[in-house]
Design an enzyme around this catalytic site. Structure first.
Site, short mmCIF file in Angstrom:
data_model
loop_
_atom_site.label_atom_id
_atom_site.label_comp_id
_atom_site.label_asym_id
_atom_site.label_seq_id
_atom_site.Cartn_x
_atom_site.Cartn_y
_atom_site.Cartn_z
N ASP A 70 -6.18 -6.53 -2.14
CA ASP A 70 -6.63 -6.33 -0.75
C ASP A 70 -8.07 -5.81 -0.72
O ASP A 70 -8.60 -5.31 -1.73
CB ASP A 70 -5.68 -5.31 -0.08
CG ASP A 70 -5.64 -5.44 1.43
OD1 ASP A 70 -6.47 -6.14 2.01
OD2 ASP A 70 -4.76 -4.78 2.04
N ASP A 129 -3.05 -10.80 9.35
CA ASP A 129 -2.05 -9.78 9.64
C ASP A 129 -1.25 -10.15 10.88
O ASP A 129 -0.24 -9.50 11.18
CB ASP A 129 -2.71 -8.41 9.85
CG ASP A 129 -2.99 -7.71 8.53
OD1 ASP A 129 -2.44 -8.14 7.50
OD2 ASP A 129 -3.76 -6.73 8.52
N ASP A 179 0.82 -1.21 0.00
CA ASP A 179 0.00 0.00 0.00
C ASP A 179 0.87 1.28 0.00
O ASP A 179 1.91 1.32 0.66
CB ASP A 179 -0.85 -0.05 1.28
CG ASP A 179 -2.00 0.91 1.26
OD1 ASP A 179 -2.09 1.72 0.33
OD2 ASP A 179 -2.83 0.83 2.19
#
Ligand code: DGJ
Length: 716
Positions: free
Chosen positions: A467, A537, A356
């Site tokens: 994502d 995560d 990102d």
């Protein structure tokens, strides 16, 4: 194979080791059996109650509350959970579906949704001529996997509108009421934790109302005969090939049977069908094993690997990535990225992934989503210098996208505020400062496909991380008629599948990995597009043993993307050795997620051996049978044994959680080996019989906290 006995009007659906059977009595498909393979004759004895739900001796006395219909409907005397509920134009709820025809073929496809491929398919059509409605029930069997799949195609064959209020994918009634349900609950950073509860009288259900399969409850329900363990007993695995709001349930009933059904969540759901229109339900995979939860998992793994995951990726080597997210988050420049690339190269890592922050004005999570053009402030010469650096160092290049979303602070939103999901008059709910694009609209989907494609086609990109960081709110679209607003969440996911299909199929050389704020959209439908999915995560080795254990109940190891990350761990602050983190990551598609340019030299020097070990294990990770030898939720150890299909190789990984001093130790028994063969154990030089390894086991002693115990077995 599928066999129809004309005389008894019984359909036998036979997959590897199982039979699913139903008869057609007085036009109504009536469930007879789902379980271990049984002989094809005299199955009618399993029919506890006569056609139409009354005991043949007492016609008219009983309603259908005992009928094990293949498609139970509402308002005809079956008071249990129906599979279908549908109103005609006058609002009448009755639906009486009787056999009209059947057809056996070698292919099946769910309209607009991913589904399994291969196998042999029965299409059985039932109709209600009064209502003007037809339903075709699709059943698929596989010779090489112990599962059957189902879905239904509903059509309006009448002259008026039909209103679907429930359109589940399947229903079957199991004999008896002594079952437990096994489900996988969770949250961000602790996805897919197993939970087992008894089925009681009444309904035990799990669902999602989020427009995503979600981390909260996976679209999976295990139905376990009471007493079933990891290694023995009847275990049914119900796994919905769907990524939006779902419901799966088990109902203990007065008839002494247990009904299992589910599909699209009917909470808030309705869809109108005009004359000639149709509606497909998602496919469900129904796996069976008599070898307990472990056998059920292997049945699901084999089904997904042989009939769902894109074939080109099933057994081919996966990228070993270095991902910059936890190394830099949004704060990167060329210099920092080059340092990571340079220090990762030449160590067996083969792909650098820029996460990102590379696009729009994206310097934090408050802006930029939707603007799929390069952030020139951060990367003035674009992606080219990074890609060139990767290639110079022998690495491929991968890039992160979040195609379904938009930040209010973006050019896209300023130009098309109406493209975000919203209800006029209400402030749309933000989540991670972002909104969701209305993928029910064709022009929005075209924008997304074109924007992502433009980046993929003008840069040398080998890998994409796709994502998705929030769930639906305001389930509504101005582009839909009022009668279809109840199907918004479903239509939205059809839009998602459309953009996935268009982007992925037009880039066959790019490897696509799925992700959703960790592992929040880890479902079979996503696996049909993305051969591997970011599991969580939470990359702490201790938590990962639990998350990967829970995930493995349904999904094969090759579907789990697993990275070695930094210590102290970002999510829980725990310390574990570099070796332990790698051993856990090796039980999935391995990668790295840390700043290699900050690693001590001695850890950097360990990476080549780690990546080589993963490559060596990879065939077992991708194609082997998984035996879960020790459960980290109920014991101090996590232990996975991977065994090659031909039993020539096996790999044991045991990880101790909390240890105790002066322990006596124990013998860990292997499973799935060839009992008559001798196995060479590489670490000790011993040669032991498969029977000894499985009956006596291997002694485990003197483990340290988060220590590892690894053994490689080769059949002599
Ligand atoms: C959530 C993902 O799970 C992370 O790996 C990372 O890609 C972030 N999103 C980026 O925003």
């Amino acid at each position: 194979m599928i066999f129809y006995d004309e005389q008894t009007k019984i359909f036998y659906l036979e997959s590897k080791g199982l039979t699913y059977a139903f008869s057609v009595s007085e036009g109504i498909p009536e469930h007879l059996w789902f379980g271990a393979r049984i002989a094809r004759d005299n199955l009618h004895f399993t029919r506890g109650w006569g056609a139409n739900g009354f005991d043949a001796e007492l016609p008219g006395q009983f309603c259908r509350n005992h009928l094990a219909a293949e498609v139970p409907t509402y308002a005809r005397g079956d008071y249990r959970e129906p599979m279908l509920s549908c109103r005609g134009e006058a609002g009448e709820p009755v639906c009486e579906l009787r056999y009209v025809r059947h057809h056996i073929s070698d292919s099946h496809a769910v309209t607009g949704m991913p589904s399994t491929y291969g196998g042999q398919t029965l299409e059985l059509t039932v109709e209600d001529p009064v209502k003007g409605m037809e339903a075709t029930l699709f059943y698929t069997v596989f010779e090489d996997a112990p599962s059957v799949t189902r879905f239904a195609r509903i059509s309006n064959t009448g002259k008026g509108m039909l209103k679907l209020e429930r359109a589940y994918s399947f229903s079957f009634d199991l004999p008896g009421n002594q079952y437990d349900v096994l489900s996988l609950f969770g949250a961000w950073a602790r996805e897919r934790m197993p939970e087992r509860t008894p089925v009681r009288h009444g309904v035990t259900s799990i669902d999602s109302k989020r427009g995503s399969s979600s981390a909260v409850l996976n679209p999976f329900l295990g139905i376990l005969a009471r007493g079933t363990s990891e290694t023995s007993g009847d275990a049914y695995g119900v796994s919905l090939v769907y990524s939006s709001s779902f419901r799966l349930l088990a109902e203990g009933t007065q008839s002494g049977r247990t009904r299992v059904c589910g599909g699209i969540n009917d909470f808030g759901f309705s869809e109108q069908l005009a004359p000639g229109e149709g509606f497909d339900t998602p496919e469900v995979v129904l796996a069976y094993s008599g070898e307990g939860i472990g056998g059920m998992s292997r049945a699901l793994h084999d089904t997904f690997r042989s009939h769902l995951i894109p074939p080109a990726a099933v057994a081919s080597p996966r990228p070993i990535v270095i991902n910059n997210w936890e190394a830099t988050f949004f704060a990167f420049d060329y210099e920092k990225l080059f340092a990571i690339i340079d220090s990762s190269a030449g160590r067996g890592i083969d792909t650098f992934v820029l996460d990102d922050g590379w696009f729009g004005t994206r310097d934090n999570d408050r802006s930029g989503l939707g603007d799929w053009f390069i952030n020139r402030t951060k990367l003035p010469q674009g992606l080219t210098p990074i890609i060139d650096r990767c290639h110079e160092r022998g690495l491929k290049f991968g890039l992160w996208f979040e195609p379904e979303m938009v930040n209010p602070d973006s050019d896209l939103y300023r130009a098309h505020p109406d493209w975000a999901v919203h209800v006029p008059g209400y402030e749309p709910m933000l989540c991670r400062h972002q909104l969701m694009l209305d993928l029910t609209r064709g022009e929005v989907r075209d924008y997304v496909v074109n924007a992502v494609t433009a980046i993929l086609d003008t840069n040398e990109i080998d890998y994409v991380k796709w994502d998705s960081n929030r769930n639906l709110t305001e389930m509504y679209s101005e582009s839909l008629p009022a009668g279809s607003q109840g199907a918004f969440a479903h239509r939205w996911v059809l839009g998602l599948y459309d953009i996935c299909r268009r982007i992925i199929s037009s880039h066959p050389s790019v490897f696509f990995e799925g992700c959703s704020g960790g592992g929040a959209r880890f479902d079979p439908a996503m696996l049909a597009f993305f051969p591997q999915i970011w599991t969580s995560d939470d990359t702490d080795a201790g938590m990962r043993t639990r998350i990967q254990y829970g995930t493995s109940i349904v999904y094969p190891l090759s579907a789990m993307s697993c990275h070695v990350s930094a210590c102290p761990n970002h999510q829980v602050g725990r310390m574990s050795t570099f070796e332990t983190r790698a051993a856990v990551a090796h039980l999935g598609a391995t990668g790295y997620e840390l700043n290699t340019s900050h690693l001590p030299q001695e850890e950097l020097d360990k990476i080549p051996a780690q990546t080589a070990e993963y490559r060596r294990m990879e065939p077992l990770v991708q194609s082997g049978d998984l035996y879960r030898l020790s459960d980290p939720f109920t014991s101090s150890d996590f232990a996975f044994l991977l065994v090659a299909k031909d039993r020539s190789l096996a790999h044991l990984t045991l990880i101790r959680q909390m240890t105790e001093a002066n322990e006596e130790g124990f013998f860990l028994r292997m499973q799935g080996l060839d009992p008559d063969a001798v196995y060479f154990i590489e670490e000790t030089g011993e040669r032991l019989h498969g029977s000894t390894l499985m009956q006596v086991g291997i002694r485990i002693r003197g483990m340290r906290d988060f220590g590892i115990f690894i053994r490689h077995f080769t059949r002599q």
